[in-house]
Design a protein around this motif. Sequence first.
Motif, PDB file in Angstrom:
ATOM      1  N   GLY A   1      21.892 -21.367  -8.530  1.00  0.00           N
ATOM      2  CA  GLY A   1      22.222 -20.195  -9.311  1.00  0.00           C
ATOM      3  C   GLY A   1      21.493 -18.993  -8.744  1.00  0.00           C
ATOM      4  N   ALA A   2      22.069 -17.822  -8.844  1.00  0.00           N
ATOM      5  CA  ALA A   2      21.471 -16.642  -8.233  1.00  0.00           C
ATOM      6  C   ALA A   2      21.686 -15.421  -9.112  1.00  0.00           C
ATOM      7  CB  ALA A   2      22.052 -16.402  -6.853  1.00  0.00           C
ATOM      8  N   ILE A   3      20.706 -14.529  -9.056  1.00  0.00           N
ATOM      9  CA  ILE A   3      20.828 -13.198  -9.646  1.00  0.00           C
ATOM     10  C   ILE A   3      20.690 -12.203  -8.503  1.00  0.00           C
ATOM     11  CG2 ILE A   3      19.866 -11.519 -11.243  1.00  0.00           C
ATOM     12  CD1 ILE A   3      18.774 -13.824 -12.899  1.00  0.00           C
ATOM     13  N   ASP A   4      21.712 -11.438  -8.245  1.00  0.00           N
ATOM     14  CA  ASP A   4      21.657 -10.397  -7.210  1.00  0.00           C
ATOM     15  C   ASP A   4      20.985  -9.166  -7.799  1.00  0.00           C
ATOM     16  OD1 ASP A   4      22.982 -12.013  -5.401  1.00  0.00           O
ATOM     17  OD2 ASP A   4      24.970 -11.303  -6.035  1.00  0.00           O
ATOM     18  N   LEU A   5      19.960  -8.694  -7.084  1.00  0.00           N
ATOM     19  CA  LEU A   5      19.175  -7.543  -7.563  1.00  0.00           C
ATOM     20  C   LEU A   5      19.443  -6.337  -6.673  1.00  0.00           C
ATOM     21  CD1 LEU A   5      15.801  -9.381  -8.249  1.00  0.00           C
ATOM     22  CD2 LEU A   5      17.544  -8.734  -9.926  1.00  0.00           C
ATOM     23  N   PRO A   6      19.546  -5.163  -7.272  1.00  0.00           N
ATOM     24  CA  PRO A   6      19.838  -3.960  -6.488  1.00  0.00           C
ATOM     25  C   PRO A   6      18.630  -3.481  -5.682  1.00  0.00           C
ATOM     26  CG  PRO A   6      19.497  -3.391  -8.776  1.00  0.00           C
ATOM     27  CD  PRO A   6      19.451  -4.896  -8.708  1.00  0.00           C
TER      28      PRO A   6
ATOM     29  N   ALA B   1       0.804  -1.209   0.000  1.00  0.00           N
ATOM     30  CA  ALA B   1       0.000   0.000   0.000  1.00  0.00           C
ATOM     31  C   ALA B   1       0.844   1.270   0.000  1.00  0.00           C
ATOM     32  CB  ALA B   1      -0.936   0.004   1.217  1.00  0.00           C
ATOM     33  N   THR B   2       2.166   1.139   0.228  1.00  0.00           N
ATOM     34  CA  THR B   2       3.032   2.316   0.287  1.00  0.00           C
ATOM     35  C   THR B   2       4.279   2.095  -0.571  1.00  0.00           C
ATOM     36  OG1 THR B   2       4.193   1.477   2.235  1.00  0.00           O
ATOM     37  CG2 THR B   2       2.270   2.877   2.630  1.00  0.00           C
ATOM     38  N   PRO B   3       4.964   3.174  -0.967  1.00  0.00           N
ATOM     39  CA  PRO B   3       6.188   3.024  -1.767  1.00  0.00           C
ATOM     40  C   PRO B   3       7.278   2.297  -0.980  1.00  0.00           C
ATOM     41  CG  PRO B   3       5.347   5.274  -1.893  1.00  0.00           C
ATOM     42  CD  PRO B   3       4.577   4.594  -0.811  1.00  0.00           C
ATOM     43  N   ILE B   4       8.199   1.660  -1.720  1.00  0.00           N
ATOM     44  CA  ILE B   4       9.381   1.020  -1.144  1.00  0.00           C
ATOM     45  C   ILE B   4      10.604   1.802  -1.619  1.00  0.00           C
ATOM     46  CG2 ILE B   4      10.806  -1.064  -1.137  1.00  0.00           C
ATOM     47  CD1 ILE B   4       8.240  -2.696  -1.483  1.00  0.00           C
ATOM     48  N   ASP B   5      11.396   2.293  -0.656  1.00  0.00           N
ATOM     49  CA  ASP B   5      12.582   3.069  -0.986  1.00  0.00           C
ATOM     50  C   ASP B   5      13.835   2.214  -0.813  1.00  0.00           C
ATOM     51  OD1 ASP B   5      14.088   5.200  -1.774  1.00  0.00           O
ATOM     52  OD2 ASP B   5      13.226   6.602  -0.302  1.00  0.00           O
ATOM     53  N   THR B   6      14.964   2.756  -1.197  1.00  0.00           N
ATOM     54  CA  THR B   6      16.215   1.982  -1.125  1.00  0.00           C
ATOM     55  C   THR B   6      16.563   1.583   0.299  1.00  0.00           C
ATOM     56  OG1 THR B   6      17.442   4.061  -1.061  1.00  0.00           O
ATOM     57  CG2 THR B   6      17.133   3.041  -3.224  1.00  0.00           C
ATOM     58  N   HIS B   7      16.221   2.432   1.275  1.00  0.00           N
ATOM     59  CA  HIS B   7      16.560   2.122   2.664  1.00  0.00           C
ATOM     60  C   HIS B   7      15.594   1.123   3.303  1.00  0.00           C
ATOM     61  CE1 HIS B   7      13.801   5.617   2.923  1.00  0.00           C
ATOM     62  NE2 HIS B   7      13.288   4.908   3.930  1.00  0.00           N
ATOM     63  N   ASP B   8      14.515   0.729   2.569  1.00  0.00           N
ATOM     64  CA  ASP B   8      13.561  -0.246   3.107  1.00  0.00           C
ATOM     65  C   ASP B   8      14.050  -1.687   2.958  1.00  0.00           C
ATOM     66  OD1 ASP B   8      11.587   1.561   3.993  1.00  0.00           O
ATOM     67  OD2 ASP B   8      10.873   1.814   1.932  1.00  0.00           O
ATOM     68  N   TYR B   9      15.082  -1.903   2.173  1.00  0.00           N
ATOM     69  CA  TYR B   9      15.593  -3.264   1.983  1.00  0.00           C
ATOM     70  C   TYR B   9      16.453  -3.666   3.186  1.00  0.00           C
ATOM     71  CZ  TYR B   9      14.080  -2.967  -2.899  1.00  0.00           C
ATOM     72  OH  TYR B   9      13.342  -2.857  -4.043  1.00  0.00           O
ATOM     73  N   GLN B  10      16.246  -4.886   3.676  1.00  0.00           N
ATOM     74  CA  GLN B  10      17.044  -5.394   4.797  1.00  0.00           C
ATOM     75  C   GLN B  10      18.331  -6.009   4.243  1.00  0.00           C
ATOM     76  OE1 GLN B  10      14.572  -8.113   6.963  1.00  0.00           O
ATOM     77  NE2 GLN B  10      13.672  -6.519   8.245  1.00  0.00           N
ATOM     78  N   ALA B  11      19.305  -5.158   4.066  1.00  0.00           N
ATOM     79  CA  ALA B  11      20.598  -5.586   3.527  1.00  0.00           C
ATOM     80  C   ALA B  11      21.652  -4.644   4.091  1.00  0.00           C
ATOM     81  CB  ALA B  11      20.568  -5.540   1.993  1.00  0.00           C
ATOM     82  N   PRO B  12      22.907  -5.057   4.085  1.00  0.00           N
ATOM     83  CA  PRO B  12      23.961  -4.174   4.599  1.00  0.00           C
ATOM     84  C   PRO B  12      23.922  -2.808   3.913  1.00  0.00           C
ATOM     85  CG  PRO B  12      24.836  -6.371   4.229  1.00  0.00           C
ATOM     86  CD  PRO B  12      23.448  -6.368   3.666  1.00  0.00           C
ATOM     87  N   GLU B  13      23.989  -1.751   4.726  1.00  0.00           N
ATOM     88  CA  GLU B  13      23.869  -0.404   4.200  1.00  0.00           C
ATOM     89  C   GLU B  13      24.950  -0.084   3.178  1.00  0.00           C
ATOM     90  OE1 GLU B  13      21.499   1.679   4.612  1.00  0.00           O
ATOM     91  OE2 GLU B  13      20.362   0.500   6.072  1.00  0.00           O
ATOM     92  N   ALA B  14      26.132  -0.697   3.365  1.00  0.00           N
ATOM     93  CA  ALA B  14      27.238  -0.374   2.466  1.00  0.00           C
ATOM     94  C   ALA B  14      27.067  -1.006   1.096  1.00  0.00           C
ATOM     95  CB  ALA B  14      28.560  -0.826   3.087  1.00  0.00           C
TER      96      ALA B  14
ATOM     97  N   ILE C   1      12.182  -6.866   3.764  1.00  0.00           N
ATOM     98  CA  ILE C   1      11.698  -5.481   3.700  1.00  0.00           C
ATOM     99  C   ILE C   1      11.429  -5.017   5.116  1.00  0.00           C
ATOM    100  CG2 ILE C   1       9.875  -3.949   2.867  1.00  0.00           C
ATOM    101  CD1 ILE C   1      11.654  -4.939   0.653  1.00  0.00           C
ATOM    102  N   LYS C   2      12.007  -3.922   5.508  1.00  0.00           N
ATOM    103  CA  LYS C   2      11.821  -3.402   6.863  1.00  0.00           C
ATOM    104  C   LYS C   2      10.350  -3.003   7.075  1.00  0.00           C
ATOM    105  CE  LYS C   2      16.530  -1.520   6.972  1.00  0.00           C
ATOM    106  NZ  LYS C   2      17.341  -0.284   7.024  1.00  0.00           N
ATOM    107  N   GLY C   3       9.795  -3.525   8.149  1.00  0.00           N
ATOM    108  CA  GLY C   3       8.386  -3.206   8.437  1.00  0.00           C
ATOM    109  C   GLY C   3       7.424  -3.789   7.434  1.00  0.00           C
ATOM    110  N   GLY C   4       7.869  -4.784   6.664  1.00  0.00           N
ATOM    111  CA  GLY C   4       6.997  -5.370   5.654  1.00  0.00           C
ATOM    112  C   GLY C   4       7.377  -6.806   5.394  1.00  0.00           C
TER     113      GLY C   4
END
Length: 525
Positions: free
Chosen positions: A163-168, A102-115, A202-205
């Motif tokens: 096999g894996a595809i890493d997605l940004p 129901a809301t947008p997903i931004d880059t900081h919403d992904y649960q992954a290392p910040e760097a 996804i943080k909070g999702g």
Amino acid sequence: MTPENGWHIDLLGVAALVGGFPIEIVLALIGIVVPIIAFLWEFVFVGRKELGYRVQMDTPVTGEIESVFPGVLPQLRPEHDGVSPPLKDLSVVLVRIENSGATPIDTHDYQAPEAGRVGLHLNFPQRRVIGMAVTELSDPGLADSLDRDSGIAVREDTVGHIGAIDLPRVPLNRADHYKILAILQRSEGAGEYPAPVLRGGIKGGRIIETQSRTGISRVIVALVAFLVAVIVVQLVVSAVEPDPTPLDCAAGKLTLVGSSAFEPVIRDAAATYGKRCTGAEFAFGFEGTERGLDRLAEEGKADHDLLAISDGPKGDGYQPLLDRPLALSLFTVIVHKDVGITGLTVAQIQDLYQGRITNWRELGGPDLAVVLVNRIPGSGTRNTLERRVLGGPQPDRPHVSCVAIKDSLPPAAKYCDVQVTKDMQKAVSDIPGAIGYSEFSEAVKSGAKTLAIGGVTADRDAAVNRTYPFWGVEYAYSYGELPGDSLGASFLHFLTDLTGKDVLREHGNEPCGELPDRGRCLPTS
């Protein structure tokens, strides 16, 4: 435990378990609250941030694979020192990745290392990725987040044969999506391939596998089934649980006396009340207004279950009696069928009852002597005639029984008296040249010939707007104030404020509470 031993659902007991609170209300509240909670849970709490993925195609490739995606395969075919590996045991997979929340997903919403730039991992168990491409963007602006420098890459977990595809970390507005097309080659096993899986957080999702937007979702089906079940239970409870006694009902026995003109109305109203309030019992004694008031004045102090109905105000002789206006009632003049006239003026009716006109030929009728039929003195209907039409009392005449003169031709006397309304209707019908008066609706039911007065036929609206003169007010009298929980008080409330008003209207009366000028119902009007 068997049903005979009590292993059953006692719906009445369920009502008791909720502390006597009506189970219908409990079920209605459940039917409202559960969908609201489901909506909030799905779209506000859990589904507020939601990234979905859908495998739109997972197809083994046999034969000439160039025909599967013309122009795409040359981009995917890997090259190493100009030598391509053998393309066998291949499959083509198309995965749609979308913002299904129901809301947008931004880059900081992904649960992954910040760097890091990677936010998700698209895994293919038992297969390796030999080529991939982004084939569809819902918004061209997403291309900047999926270019060569975004972190998108292909790799393989050789130990786990995945096999894996890493997605940004792709920012996605509501309903945004992109698709990944991959060429895969089997790395282990045989038979059908395990389904691709999108890993990450996804943080909070949440990340969920979505389905095609066709048909009805399982959540909606479940919710509809739940609501249907609530409705079914409500119907079962309504069928099993006995109807509650209405809050305005009272039990006991009530005796109603007085006006014979209003007797049919009161009897019908009492029958309607009795259907609604089964603990009520009624007795009747309609012998005329005066007799009814006399009985109430003599017995009412000791018997609160006694009401008198009057065709007009009680007068000054019944001080302890309290009036309750019921309705404006319609009356009419009636004549014998051989009189041959259809209407009279007020002045002509006055001349007839004062004895100044004694033959119908004086009014354009046949050569037939006029016979005045009167209710006995004290009758509410007679008082209404004298008050509304005659303009005063009639001359004193000795009592003569209508039964005694009806068989003498011509009648031995030119007037006679009757006790109650039905006797009036019979006397006018039986005696040639007779004229009398009656409550209008009962006169019509009896087949009596009614007359217009001043060119206006008897009509409720005409009486309300005062163009028809022969009307009165019906009152109910009690001896002092009635106890609030008594059957008498409840029945009066039924007549003046509830369904009883419909009964009054059915008999041609206008409830006092609905008159434009309610002062018409005051005893002094």
